[in-house]
Design a protein around this motif. Structure first.
Motif, PDB file in Angstrom:
ATOM      1  N   LEU A  72      53.764 -29.678  -8.112  1.00  0.00           N
ATOM      2  CA  LEU A  72      52.844 -30.542  -8.851  1.00  0.00           C
ATOM      3  C   LEU A  72      53.340 -30.736 -10.279  1.00  0.00           C
ATOM      4  N   GLY A  73      53.897 -29.672 -10.860  1.00  0.00           N
ATOM      5  CA  GLY A  73      54.436 -29.753 -12.214  1.00  0.00           C
ATOM      6  C   GLY A  73      55.642 -30.676 -12.308  1.00  0.00           C
ATOM      7  N   LEU A  74      56.316 -30.858 -11.187  1.00  0.00           N
ATOM      8  CA  LEU A  74      57.474 -31.769 -11.143  1.00  0.00           C
ATOM      9  C   LEU A  74      57.040 -33.164 -10.678  1.00  0.00           C
ATOM     10  N   LYS A  75      55.747 -33.393 -10.687  1.00  0.00           N
ATOM     11  CA  LYS A  75      55.145 -34.669 -10.264  1.00  0.00           C
ATOM     12  C   LYS A  75      55.652 -35.058  -8.877  1.00  0.00           C
ATOM     13  N   ALA A  76      55.728 -34.063  -8.014  1.00  0.00           N
ATOM     14  CA  ALA A  76      56.345 -34.275  -6.707  1.00  0.00           C
ATOM     15  C   ALA A  76      55.307 -34.310  -5.592  1.00  0.00           C
ATOM     16  N   LYS A  77      55.762 -34.867  -4.469  1.00  0.00           N
ATOM     17  CA  LYS A  77      54.930 -34.943  -3.271  1.00  0.00           C
ATOM     18  C   LYS A  77      54.863 -33.551  -2.635  1.00  0.00           C
ATOM     19  N   ILE A  78      53.665 -33.100  -2.295  1.00  0.00           N
ATOM     20  CA  ILE A  78      53.522 -31.823  -1.592  1.00  0.00           C
ATOM     21  C   ILE A  78      53.428 -32.132  -0.102  1.00  0.00           C
ATOM     22  N   ASN A  79      54.316 -31.555   0.678  1.00  0.00           N
ATOM     23  CA  ASN A  79      54.305 -31.803   2.121  1.00  0.00           C
ATOM     24  C   ASN A  79      53.306 -30.862   2.802  1.00  0.00           C
ATOM     25  N   LEU A  80      52.323 -31.440   3.446  1.00  0.00           N
ATOM     26  CA  LEU A  80      51.266 -30.624   4.050  1.00  0.00           C
ATOM     27  C   LEU A  80      51.768 -29.894   5.301  1.00  0.00           C
ATOM     28  N   HIS A  81      52.888 -30.340   5.824  1.00  0.00           N
ATOM     29  CA  HIS A  81      53.499 -29.657   6.970  1.00  0.00           C
ATOM     30  C   HIS A  81      54.934 -29.352   6.606  1.00  0.00           C
ATOM     31  N   SER A  82      55.266 -28.080   6.546  1.00  0.00           N
ATOM     32  CA  SER A  82      56.658 -27.722   6.279  1.00  0.00           C
ATOM     33  C   SER A  82      57.064 -26.582   7.199  1.00  0.00           C
ATOM     34  N   VAL A  83      58.364 -26.364   7.289  1.00  0.00           N
ATOM     35  CA  VAL A  83      58.892 -25.443   8.295  1.00  0.00           C
ATOM     36  C   VAL A  83      59.908 -24.503   7.659  1.00  0.00           C
ATOM     37  N   PHE A  84      59.832 -23.247   8.048  1.00  0.00           N
ATOM     38  CA  PHE A  84      60.841 -22.284   7.615  1.00  0.00           C
ATOM     39  C   PHE A  84      61.931 -22.183   8.679  1.00  0.00           C
ATOM     40  N   ASP A  85      63.160 -22.281   8.213  1.00  0.00           N
ATOM     41  CA  ASP A  85      64.302 -22.233   9.120  1.00  0.00           C
ATOM     42  C   ASP A  85      65.150 -21.010   8.831  1.00  0.00           C
ATOM     43  N   ARG A  86      65.962 -20.664   9.817  1.00  0.00           N
ATOM     44  CA  ARG A  86      66.935 -19.603   9.589  1.00  0.00           C
ATOM     45  C   ARG A  86      68.287 -20.228   9.252  1.00  0.00           C
ATOM     46  N   LYS A  87      68.889 -19.731   8.207  1.00  0.00           N
ATOM     47  CA  LYS A  87      70.231 -20.150   7.800  1.00  0.00           C
ATOM     48  C   LYS A  87      71.136 -18.960   8.129  1.00  0.00           C
ATOM     49  N   ASN A  88      71.940 -19.120   9.152  1.00  0.00           N
ATOM     50  CA  ASN A  88      72.665 -17.971   9.700  1.00  0.00           C
ATOM     51  C   ASN A  88      74.047 -17.787   9.086  1.00  0.00           C
ATOM     52  N   TYR A  89      74.278 -16.640   8.533  1.00  0.00           N
ATOM     53  CA  TYR A  89      75.639 -16.250   8.141  1.00  0.00           C
ATOM     54  C   TYR A  89      75.669 -14.742   7.948  1.00  0.00           C
ATOM     55  N   PHE A  90      76.863 -14.197   8.072  1.00  0.00           N
ATOM     56  CA  PHE A  90      77.007 -12.750   7.942  1.00  0.00           C
ATOM     57  C   PHE A  90      77.439 -12.379   6.534  1.00  0.00           C
ATOM     58  N   TYR A  91      76.738 -11.468   5.927  1.00  0.00           N
ATOM     59  CA  TYR A  91      77.239 -10.827   4.720  1.00  0.00           C
ATOM     60  C   TYR A  91      76.536  -9.478   4.557  1.00  0.00           C
ATOM     61  N   ALA A  92      77.241  -8.550   3.921  1.00  0.00           N
ATOM     62  CA  ALA A  92      76.716  -7.182   3.855  1.00  0.00           C
ATOM     63  C   ALA A  92      75.380  -7.101   3.129  1.00  0.00           C
ATOM     64  N   ASP A  93      75.141  -8.033   2.173  1.00  0.00           N
ATOM     65  CA  ASP A  93      73.875  -7.957   1.442  1.00  0.00           C
ATOM     66  C   ASP A  93      72.808  -8.893   2.027  1.00  0.00           C
ATOM     67  N   LEU A  94      73.087  -9.403   3.234  1.00  0.00           N
ATOM     68  CA  LEU A  94      72.103 -10.245   3.931  1.00  0.00           C
ATOM     69  C   LEU A  94      71.692  -9.510   5.208  1.00  0.00           C
ATOM     70  N   PRO A  95      70.702  -8.617   5.119  1.00  0.00           N
ATOM     71  CA  PRO A  95      70.427  -7.693   6.226  1.00  0.00           C
ATOM     72  C   PRO A  95      70.099  -8.370   7.550  1.00  0.00           C
ATOM     73  N   GLN A  96      69.355  -9.467   7.527  1.00  0.00           N
ATOM     74  CA  GLN A  96      68.958 -10.088   8.801  1.00  0.00           C
ATOM     75  C   GLN A  96      70.121 -10.796   9.480  1.00  0.00           C
ATOM     76  N   GLY A  97      71.159 -11.102   8.688  1.00  0.00           N
ATOM     77  CA  GLY A  97      72.215 -11.959   9.226  1.00  0.00           C
ATOM     78  C   GLY A  97      71.803 -13.421   9.146  1.00  0.00           C
ATOM     79  N   TYR A  98      70.667 -13.665   8.540  1.00  0.00           N
ATOM     80  CA  TYR A  98      70.226 -15.032   8.239  1.00  0.00           C
ATOM     81  C   TYR A  98      69.286 -14.976   7.058  1.00  0.00           C
ATOM     82  N   GLN A  99      69.258 -16.108   6.348  1.00  0.00           N
ATOM     83  CA  GLN A  99      68.324 -16.250   5.239  1.00  0.00           C
ATOM     84  C   GLN A  99      67.207 -17.150   5.730  1.00  0.00           C
ATOM     85  N   ILE A 100      65.965 -16.766   5.487  1.00  0.00           N
ATOM     86  CA  ILE A 100      64.869 -17.672   5.833  1.00  0.00           C
ATOM     87  C   ILE A 100      64.726 -18.663   4.686  1.00  0.00           C
TER      88      ILE A 100
END
Lengths: 483, 494
Positions: A72-100
């Motif tokens: 709202l502070g960026l005068k932007a549209k708020i999406n009433l429906h949004s989705v969390f995705d997994r971004k998959n990659y391996f790294y030692a400091d990324l425990p799940q092996g994906y970033q949500i």
């Protein structure tokens, strides 16, 4: 617009930013673990953050509200429906092996930020989107000769990624943009904006083009953690790209790192080496569904934002565009000004707050919150100027003492006997004494040497210890010399 | 009480405990002895004898004090996919060998709160990926059943094969499993036991090692439908720690077992008459239809036109989710680590050594279908198919109360028979997978024997959160079938 002149003609910078802003929240985006800065390694890690088997993410509603607030502070549209995705990659400091993260359906859509480029010039920068994502942990490679350590305290902390359109055209605009984003999130209380603590970082996309032509191939400079570095990196990168282009070469799309010690960018990975993140909707989380009522309720609690505040300060207090801009850059400073200016000469207040007061704070490296002079105290000093108790010149000395000792202006004036002499009889006596002691100069003055008027004023002020009312001195002196 | 305490199912043991005819310690001891005697079946990865006896004593104390939960003192076998506090949890994989969680899954915590006693952790296909229990790092589980006049060892089905075998061979009063594509119902059918997959969201997934998050669901595996009703009530709950858990009250499912199906409309989906279905399975299905009809149910032919796409779509969605879910087994924080020169080497060597062939196959499939350029053709397409399958069911359930199908296209097969043919292995799930894709509840009830003497199951599918109806219909089938065949205890040394 920053133009680089090459041997073959001019080149224009095209810059877009991805700002990663840490959400101000006591707990992480999908777990209840704490988020405070500087805790001992791996002390703020829940089973979820460590990606233990069978652990599941649960959305922290407060972080969602913070993202909406920011949108709202960026005068932007708020999406009433949004989705969390997994971004998959391996790294030692990324425990799940994906970033949500949020990929195709972010919580915030298009918006706009207005930059104040000085002298009344503004620039509108498009916001493409804002999405929420988890931060990764931190790999420490310098703790052991052959092993790396991992600190998961940051793992799972909520970040807002604010993506701009490629609308920025110079390092100065980038600096103004970063400052503006920082100001907005600080006004909103959604991110502390402390770049030195890593709460705000930026990925900077730079490409060059002939003015007015199609966009060129861009390079992304990752993880810039100061406004100064952003400017340095852009200048270096623009020059590097122009040199390649001028030699008839082509820019390779790649990810680069900025080396702040050398002031250079260098290649991190090419487009071919880039990850295939295999994004897909996180099946552990349902789509995030909001109602317009919820959004409206949050909007109703928004504070006055910098653009609106600036317009109001100009309108209500009659101060200049520049002064208003300086004041609203920091909500606390703007509030301080308003407290001082209330029922007082607002221009005098603006000059004092911006000049003497901010100057003293900067010199002492202090924040307003711990300033020895508060708004009431500064207002008290301005009152003494306005009612002619002291002159502006004396007031500066009084302010210095106030800032050192924390005493009130009235007490200092009283103690030091700085009260202005307005008794015309007394002033007349002082003037007569000065004139009597300088008969030769009086002759010269009368002979046409007008500049000596200032000398007489100075002598009278000196004789009064600076306390004589300058206006009265001027008037009486002119009468005597002219007579 | 008679010597053979292991002949008591959950409901019978519960009643015997209530009447003080037996103690939990006696029951538990009897099962621990039976487990020891049944080592050749390889049903358990970990037996928690001391833990079980201590819990049994606590249960006896509570029963003596007139307290106690729904399943107080009842000895249970737990699929080794549920994380159990301080007790090794392997998921059937080498990569988690020796892993002891510092937490208890919500489902097992519910069971312990209701007084359940854990005998041990049962064998399973590695990460629940398999239909025969042959992919376990800890060796195949053997089906207690053998073909008439044949000593060849058969698979118990999978992935909850250890739990199914434990129930079938009376190594526990009951067990729990998980069902992602049939992993409760198929082994139940292969071992002559009852297996119920609840509605997705009925039982919490928190603390259950994830295979395919949008499909996984825990459920009871028991000797009778009544036992399934008792155990489901004890394990189900809304859980705020699982975002896909649904906040609907858990009813007393036992009250649904009225023995009355009069007026219920039972759909018979045409598409489940798959090519090459053995005639004895087809005959059993017809028998099931007749039983329900004569009990007063109305039989309706229905069509679920997208059924044939369910299995291929499942084998895209499930591996896709699995490829991501299993990324956390990287050797960094827990479980197996094979050191390497660089981080990448450590990942490769750890995962190469830690995962078996089937898990690797599914990670590869899943990675492939999510890759840039393939996502739309595979994953997205599969999700669209999934929506169509759900809509098929929604439409049919406007007109019927439950569906009746066979559980599996074949009875149990021999160990090693299909291990080199993944497609024929995957085909085992053809009748169970649609319910997972649609998130609906299903129960498999033993209803007869094949021509060579192996148990066969009938499956009842129901509406979302209407487990009560499938239990009611299932119990009707159970009564009509009066299935009381038992495997010969060939494994017993005593």
């Amino acid at each position: 617009m920053a133009v680089i002149q090459g041997a073959t003609g001019d080149w224009e910078m095209v810059i877009g930013l991805e700002v990663h802003a840490q959400v101000t929240s006591n707990s992480k985006l999908f777990s209840g673990a704490a988020t405070s800065f500087g805790a001992a390694p791996n002390t703020q890690v829940s089973l979820v953050d460590a990606a233990m088997p069978g652990m599941l993410p649960v959305i922290n509603r407060y972080c969602i509200e913070q993202a909406i607030r920011t949108g709202l502070g960026l005068k932007a549209k708020i999406n009433l429906h949004s989705v969390f995705d997994r971004k998959n990659y391996f790294y030692a400091d990324l425990p799940q092996g994906y970033q949500i993260s949020q990929f195709l359906q972010p919580i915030v859509g298009e918006g706009v930020v207005t930059l104040d480029m000085g002298e009344g010039v503004t620039r509108e920068i498009g916001i493409t989107r804002l999405h929420l994502e988890q931060d990764a942990g931190k790999s420490l490679h310098d703790q052991h000769p052959s092993q790396s350590y991992v600190d998961l305290n940051r793992s799972g902390i909520a970040l807002m990624e604010i993506v701009s359109e490629p609308d920025l055209r110079s390092p100065e605009e980038v600096a103004a943009y970063l400052r503006k984003i920082r100001t907005i999130v600080r006004y909103l209380g959604t991110c502390d904006g402390n770049m030195d603590e890593g709460s705000m970082r930026a990925d900077v996309n730079v490409s060059m083009r002939r003015p007015g032509e199609e966009y060129g191939t861009r390079c992304e400079i990752k993880n810039i953690n100061s406004i100064r570095f952003a400017q340095q990196a852009i200048n270096y990168e623009a020059r590097r790209q122009v040199d390649i282009l001028e030699d008839g070469g082509a820019i390779a799309q790649e990810t680069r790192l900025f080396d702040s010690r050398k002031g250079e960018t260098r290649s991190m990975r090419s487009k071919e080496e880039s990850h295939d993140y295999r994004y897909f909707p996180d099946p552990d989380l349902l789509p995030l569904v909001l109602t317009q009522e919820e959004v409206d309720a949050i909007e109703a609690t928004l504070p006055e934002l910098p653009d609106a505040k600036k317009a109001r300060l100009i309108a209500d207090y009659g101060i200049g565009d520049y002064e208003a801009g300086v004041l609203v850059a920091d909500r606390v400073r703007a509030d301080f000004f308003e407290a001082v200016a209330k029922n007082r000469d607002s221009k005098l207040a603006a000059n004092w707050v911006i000049g003497e007061f901010f100057g003293a704070l900067n010199k002492a490296e202090k924040e307003i919150s711990i300033s020895p002079v508060d708004a009431d105290a500064l207002g008290g000093l301005l009152d003494l100027i306005s009612d002619d108790t002291i002159s502006g010149r004396i007031a500066k000395d009084v302010f210095e003492v106030m800032f050192e000792t924390g005493k009130s202006a009235a007490d200092i004036v009283e103690e030091k006997g700085l009260k202005q002499v307005t008794d015309t009889g007394a002033i007349e006596e002082m003037i007569q004494a000065v004139l009597d002691a300088n008969e030769d100069k009086v002759e010269q003055y009368k002979g046409g040497k007008d500049k000596l008027f200032g000398f007489f004023v100075g002598q009278v002020m000196k004789a009064s210890g600076g306390k004589a009312n300058p206006k009265a001195v001027n008037e009486i002196l002119r009468a005597k010399l002219g007579g | 009480m008679s010597a053979d305490l292991t002949s008591l199912g959950l409901a019978e043991a519960r009643d015997a405990l209530a009447k003080k005819e037996v103690s939990s310690r006696e029951l538990t001891s009897a099962y621990l002895a039976a487990i020891e005697d049944a080592t050749p079946l390889n049903a358990f990865i970990t037996v928690t004898a001391d833990h079980a006896l201590a819990r049994a004593d606590q249960a006896d104390a509570r029963i003596a004090a007139g307290e106690g939960g729904l399943i107080e003192g009842l000895p249970l076998a737990i699929k080794d996919l549920f994380c159990t506090d301080q007790i090794q949890t392997t998921a059937g994989s080498h990569i988690l060998e020796g892993f002891k969680p510092q937490y208890e899954s919500t489902v097992t915590a519910n069971l312990w709160r209701q007084g359940g006693v854990m005998l041990g952790k049962t064998n399973l296909d590695e990460f629940a990926m398999g239909s025969s229990n042959e992919t376990s790092f800890y060796g195949s589980v053997k089906n207690p059943w053998r073909r008439d006049g044949d000593s060849a060892n058969l698979v118990p089905g999978g992935s909850s094969g250890g739990s199914a075998t434990a129930v079938s061979a009376h190594l526990a009063a009951a067990a729990i499993g998980t069902d992602t594509g049939g992993s409760i119902r198929q082994p139940a059918a292969f071992t002559g036991t009852v297996g119920l997959k609840p509605t997705y969201g009925r039982c919490s997934r928190w603390g259950v090692v994830a295979f395919a998050s949008s499909l996984d669901q825990a459920g009871p595996m028991t000797r009778s439908v009544r036992d399934a009703a008792i155990l489901l009530r004890a394990m189900a709950s809304y859980d705020s720690k699982d975002s896909t858990s649904v906040d609907i009250a858990v009813p007393d499912y036992e009250t649904a077992l009225t023995g009355d199906v009069k007026g219920l409309r039972i759909g018979i989906p045409t598409e489940y008459r798959v090519d090459g279905m053995p005639s004895d399975i087809e005959a059993l299905w017809d028998k099931g239809i007749e039983w329900l009809r004569s009990a007063g149910a109305e039989i309706v032919d229905v069509s679920l036109p997208h059924t044939r796409y369910a299995l291929p779509a499942y084998y895209i969605v499930a591996p896709a989710e699995a490829s991501s879910n299993l990324a956390r087994y990287d050797g960094v924080r827990y479980g197996l680590r094979v050191d390497g020169e660089q981080l990448q080497d450590m990942y490769e060597q750890t995962r190469a050594a830690g995962f078996g062939a089937e898990v690797k196959r599914r990670i590869l499939i899943g990675t492939y279908v999510l890759s840039a350029g393939y996502y739309d053709a595979y994953y997205l397409q599969a999700q669209k198919v999934r929506t169509l399958i759900k809509q098929d069911f929604e439409k049919v359930f406007e007109n019927v109360d439950a569906l009746l199908t066979p559980t599996t296209p074949t009875p149990a097969f021999g160990i090693g028979e299909r291990v080199d043919d993944p497609i024929s292995m995957y085909l085992n799930d053809v009748m169970t997978v649609p319910a997972n894709m649609a998130g609906l509840p299903g129960i498999s009830v033993p209803a007869g024997l094949s021509s060579d003497g192996l148990p066969l199951g009938l499956q009842v599918l129901g509406k979302a959160f209407d487990e009560a109806t499938i239990l009611r219909v299932g119990e009707m089938i159970e009564r009509a079938a009066s299935f009381d065949a038992r495997p010969q205890s060939w494994w017993s040394a005593s």
